[in-house]
Design an enzyme around this catalytic site. Structure first.
Site, PDB file in Angstrom:
ATOM      1  N   ASP A   1     -36.989  -5.339   0.771  1.00  0.00           N
ATOM      2  CA  ASP A   1     -36.026  -5.737   1.435  1.00  0.00           C
ATOM      3  C   ASP A   1     -36.036  -6.923   2.484  1.00  0.00           C
ATOM      4  O   ASP A   1     -36.615  -6.683   3.917  1.00  0.00           O
ATOM      5  CB  ASP A   1     -35.715  -4.256   2.648  1.00  0.00           C
ATOM      6  CG  ASP A   1     -33.977  -3.710   2.989  1.00  0.00           C
ATOM      7  OD1 ASP A   1     -33.396  -5.082   2.732  1.00  0.00           O
ATOM      8  OD2 ASP A   1     -33.676  -2.971   2.756  1.00  0.00           O
TER       9      ASP A   1
ATOM     10  N   ASP B   1     -30.410  -7.830   2.769  1.00  0.00           N
ATOM     11  CA  ASP B   1     -30.036  -7.366   3.769  1.00  0.00           C
ATOM     12  C   ASP B   1     -28.478  -8.405   3.985  1.00  0.00           C
ATOM     13  O   ASP B   1     -28.984  -9.448   4.269  1.00  0.00           O
ATOM     14  CB  ASP B   1     -30.882  -7.065   4.938  1.00  0.00           C
ATOM     15  CG  ASP B   1     -29.477  -5.744   5.956  1.00  0.00           C
ATOM     16  OD1 ASP B   1     -29.501  -5.166   5.063  1.00  0.00           O
ATOM     17  OD2 ASP B   1     -29.907  -6.322   6.949  1.00  0.00           O
TER      18      ASP B   1
ATOM     19  N   GLU C   1     -26.823  -7.756  -0.391  1.00  0.00           N
ATOM     20  CA  GLU C   1     -25.718  -6.500   0.030  1.00  0.00           C
ATOM     21  C   GLU C   1     -25.014  -7.659   0.206  1.00  0.00           C
ATOM     22  O   GLU C   1     -24.730  -8.285   1.749  1.00  0.00           O
ATOM     23  CB  GLU C   1     -26.754  -5.327   0.819  1.00  0.00           C
ATOM     24  CG  GLU C   1     -25.398  -4.850   1.709  1.00  0.00           C
ATOM     25  CD  GLU C   1     -26.556  -4.604   3.230  1.00  0.00           C
ATOM     26  OE1 GLU C   1     -25.606  -3.324   3.988  1.00  0.00           O
ATOM     27  OE2 GLU C   1     -26.837  -5.170   3.953  1.00  0.00           O
TER      28      GLU C   1
ATOM     29  N   HIS D   1     -28.748   4.197   2.032  1.00  0.00           N
ATOM     30  CA  HIS D   1     -28.596   5.081   3.901  1.00  0.00           C
ATOM     31  C   HIS D   1     -27.496   4.109   4.876  1.00  0.00           C
ATOM     32  O   HIS D   1     -27.702   4.849   6.030  1.00  0.00           O
ATOM     33  CB  HIS D   1     -30.406   4.409   3.971  1.00  0.00           C
ATOM     34  CG  HIS D   1     -30.088   2.761   4.431  1.00  0.00           C
ATOM     35  ND1 HIS D   1     -29.822   1.591   3.039  1.00  0.00           N
ATOM     36  CD2 HIS D   1     -30.533   2.091   5.220  1.00  0.00           C
ATOM     37  CE1 HIS D   1     -29.948   0.877   3.944  1.00  0.00           C
ATOM     38  NE2 HIS D   1     -29.870   1.191   5.280  1.00  0.00           N
ATOM     39  N   ASP D   2     -26.617   3.466   4.740  1.00  0.00           N
ATOM     40  CA  ASP D   2     -25.872   3.644   5.641  1.00  0.00           C
ATOM     41  C   ASP D   2     -24.601   4.158   5.074  1.00  0.00           C
ATOM     42  O   ASP D   2     -23.270   4.412   6.170  1.00  0.00           O
ATOM     43  CB  ASP D   2     -25.270   2.085   5.493  1.00  0.00           C
ATOM     44  CG  ASP D   2     -26.489   1.466   5.901  1.00  0.00           C
ATOM     45  OD1 ASP D   2     -27.414   1.688   6.644  1.00  0.00           O
ATOM     46  OD2 ASP D   2     -26.633  -0.171   5.675  1.00  0.00           O
TER      47      ASP D   2
END
Length: 735
Positions: free
Chosen positions: A305, A407, A474, A531-532
């Site tokens: 990531d 990210d 993302e 996870h968000d």
């Protein structure tokens, strides 16, 4: 795994590998054991691989050579008599069909004699171009003679062969022949397979019929909450290694690890203080290397990531930059003098609340941070920053990572003049969740989605392509046609489309959303959770209905072009975890409690023991109030469980998409159902709360969320109707 593109021939064992004769073999040995006064359990525990004569010698050391020969003949006679349930193993027909399409020679090397080999292969419907039996060699496995003979008959160098086996003697024979090895039954080999479907899938990608990431299934591991091996309550890399077999059995192809770099953990790893070191809290560099070795042996790819919109304020670059105006790292970050009133330079806001600017007492200037003050933004207008991150990418690709999730990939570049963002009219909010209401009240015209960000992505693409690496961004752009610009040629390989993730349950819109997004680009990544965000089963209504809806959505996602992603715990149908007030850890929740992300991050429930099998210590987040039925241990043996259904879905997906080269989908006649067609496949789902008829109920069903008996090898006619939240996958009947 990386050797598959160099394989020139496949050499397969017969029993247990290409032909499922286990039951027949064991029945024969049990009958033989009764005749010879041998413990039948001792007989069947190691009969796979060695010759009958070798097994007889082991079980009856008192027999003379002549008696051993008679006993072995008797054993073989029992096997000749029993062919009642001999069939091809799962994936055998798909693998052999692929080998034919690729022009890849193959043969069978077996410890059975010629008579038995021909009988079993015929029963399974398999005719090998080359067959080497016990009658054709002087020495059986683990001697390499059989594999060397087969390679010679195929006219290939044994070193370019892949030997596929399900026994230790067979694998030893392959290694001694100088070949690469692949194993079933979890035995140690160069490549460890769940079944031959997986081998067909990997071979197809190794031959560049499609890039390896095309039509793959990814799995997101949220490292702090996946599995803790040292009892500190914090997930770690050895925990991922320990649970790799769960991921292989599930049927995923690539694992995305959330950040594992050195970090003060103010944002659980998304605040990086050293891009080139693995945090000791996650197990350190040796743990990552071992994870990569074990994952690659199982045919799994591993992604990191990459968080490079910002660093930690503890990164040496920022600590040096903050100290003085003439630091060589000063221009690695974005600094501005105060506004005339002494306040921030513009009206930009932080995702986590408050201004996106913090004044540094050392120099009196403000630095930019679109997230927390402990996460200062990098200055991507500085070419030295680009050079640094190129080196980071190259380092980790060389180390063995197969790709990166990027990210906040659209946030990197800011407008050079830093103008104020327009404020949206009252009551209007940006559709992006995971930020404060104030942040969502601006039109983010100047702080994100700047056109020159594509130049950075193109640069990274060149680095990744040198390593056959995969980059997925993302990017919070809900218009799929605008998102497609980020994955155009020479840019990112893929980007997450968050249309499904950002929406609550809205059956009326799903079909149009899917068709529109899939038509925009065949390179999108599909997800219903991460996870968000709150977990899909909760967003979709909660309880049994929410879980059924989530499974139906996975069925719809599974055959779309691009990459399908599963967030850890989705395979169990997990709803949000319970996190009591005062026990959370999310920095966003401090300013926007209703946007807190901890409920999606509670530890993975492996079993119903103390710590849910996640930890033997005190978990960093509460365990989430999970039920015993929520655990992997409870769902794994239950054919009706959410986990079993998703495993069946991914197994069907792997088989069906091996033969589908057409990325385009088209609307399928669905009436009130949601569905589409891709090649010879149709996917239909009833997203309503009542039964709905199936228009044009033709084709055969190869997956059914509601019927665990439906598989690729046990098909059913298309049903006349679908129950509420039921989904099916159909294949056209051959004409």
């Amino acid at each position: 795994m990386l050797f598959l593109d160099k394989v020139a021939a496949i050499l397969l064992d017969m029993d247990g590998t290409l032909v499922d004769s286990d039951a027949a073999v064991e029945r024969a040995w049990r009958s033989w054991s009764a005749e010879y006064g041998v413990d039948p359990e001792q007989a069947v525990e190691s009969v796979h691989g060695p010759t009958a004569e070798a097994t007889v010698r082991r079980l009856c050391p008192q027999l003379s050579d002549a008696q051993v020969a008679v006993a072995a003949d008797r054993q073989m006679a029992l096997q000749y008599e029993d062919l009642s349930d001999v069939v091809a193993t799962p994936g055998a027909s798909e693998l052999l069909s692929l080998a034919e399409r690729l022009g890849l020679p193959w043969g069978v090397v077996t410890s059975a004699d010629r008579k038995l080999a021909h009988a079993r292969l015929a029963a399974a419907g398999i005719t090998p171009p080359v067959l080497v039996t016990l009658d054709d060699v002087r020495h059986g496995k683990p001697d390499p003679e059989g594999y060397l003979s087969a390679a010679a008959k195929l006219g290939v160098d044994p070193a370019t062969c892949l030997v596929v086996e399900d026994s230790l003697p067979g694998l030893e024979a392959g290694r001694r022949a100088g070949a690469h090895t692949a194993s079933l039954r979890g035995l140690p080999a160069d490549l460890e397979l769940t079944d031959l479907n997986q081998l067909a899938w990997l071979l197809a990608r190794s031959r560049k019929t499609r890039d390896w990431w095309t039509d793959t299934v990814g799995y997101q591991v949220y490292l702090p909450s996946f599995h803790d091996t040292d009892g500190d309550g914090w997930g770690d890399l050895p925990g991922v290694t320990r649970r790799l077999d769960h991921l292989v059995e599930l049927g995923v192809d690539v694992v995305w690890l959330t950040p594992f770099f050195v970090s003060p953990m103010r944002d659980h790893g998304y605040d990086i203080a050293d891009y080139l070191r693995v945090a000791p809290a996650f197990g350190g560099g040796d743990a990552l290397d071992e994870l990569l070795r074990q994952a690659h042996r199982r045919g799994l790819r591993v992604m990191g990531d990459l968080v490079v919109n910002h660093t930690s304020d503890q990164h040496p670059w920022f600590r040096d930059a903050e100290a003085t105006l003439d630091s060589p790292y000063r221009d690695y970050y974005i600094w501005r003098d105060p506004a005339p009133d002494g306040g921030p330079p513009n009206n930009w806001l932080s995702h986590f609340g408050g201004p996106a600017w913090t004044r540094s007492p050392a120099t009196g200037q403000y630095y930019l941070h679109l997230f927390s003050p402990q996460q200062p933004d990098l200055n991507w207008h500085n070419p030295k920053v680009a050079d640094e991150i190129d080196a980071v990418l190259d380092h980790w690709f060389t180390r063995g990572l197969d790709g990166f999730r990027i990210d906040t990939a659209a946030y990197l570049v800011k407008h050079p003049e830093l103008p104020d963002n327009p404020v949206l009219p009252d009551g209007t909010l940006s559709p992006v969740n995971g930020a404060t209401l104030a942040w969502r009240g601006q039109d983010h015209r100047y702080d994100i989605h700047q056109p020159s960000v594509h130049t950075i992505h193109e640069r990274w693409r060149r680095v990744a392509d040198r390593h056959d690496g995969f980059l997925v961004g993302e990017i919070y752009e809900l218009d799929p046609h605008a998102l497609a610009d980020y994955v155009a040629d020479e840019r990112l390989h893929s980007a997450f489309w968050f249309g499904l993730l950002e929406s609550d349950w809205d059956p009326g819109r799903v079909n149009d959303m899917i068709i529109s997004a899939a038509s925009a680009s065949p390179r999108l990544s599909w997800a219903q959770g991460n996870h968000d965000r709150a977990r899909a089963a909760t967003r979709y209504g909660g309880g049994p209905v929410g879980r059924r809806r989530s499974l139906a959505m996975h069925a719809l996602m599974a055959f779309l072009p691009g990459t399908m992603w599963i967030y850890q715990g989705e395979e169990l149908g997990l709803p949000n975890g319970t996190v009591p007030d005062g026990h959370g850890a999310d920095p966003l929740a401090l300013s926007q409690p209703d946007q807190g992300r901890d409920v999606a991050r509670t530890p993975m429930p492996w079993d119903d023991g103390l710590g849910l099998g996640f930890t033997t210590g005190t978990p960093w987040l509460p365990l989430g109030g999970r039920r015993p039925a929520d655990t992997v241990a409870a769902q794994r043996p239950d054919p009706t469980s959410h986990l079993s259904a998703l495993r069946r879905l991914l197994s069907a997906r792997r088989v069906l998409l091996t033969d589908v080269d057409e990325p385009a989908i088209t609307p399928a006649p669905a009436g009130r159902l949601t569905g589409y067609r891709r090649g010879h496949l149709r996917v239909l789902a009833n997203l309503t709360d009542e039964p709905v008829p199936v228009p044009m109920p033709t084709g055969t069903t190869v997956f059914d969320t509601d019927d665990p008996t439906v598989t690729m090898t046990h098909r059913r006619p298309c049903p006349a109707s679908l129950a509420a939240q039921q989904a099916i996958v159909l294949v056209d009947e051959p004409q």
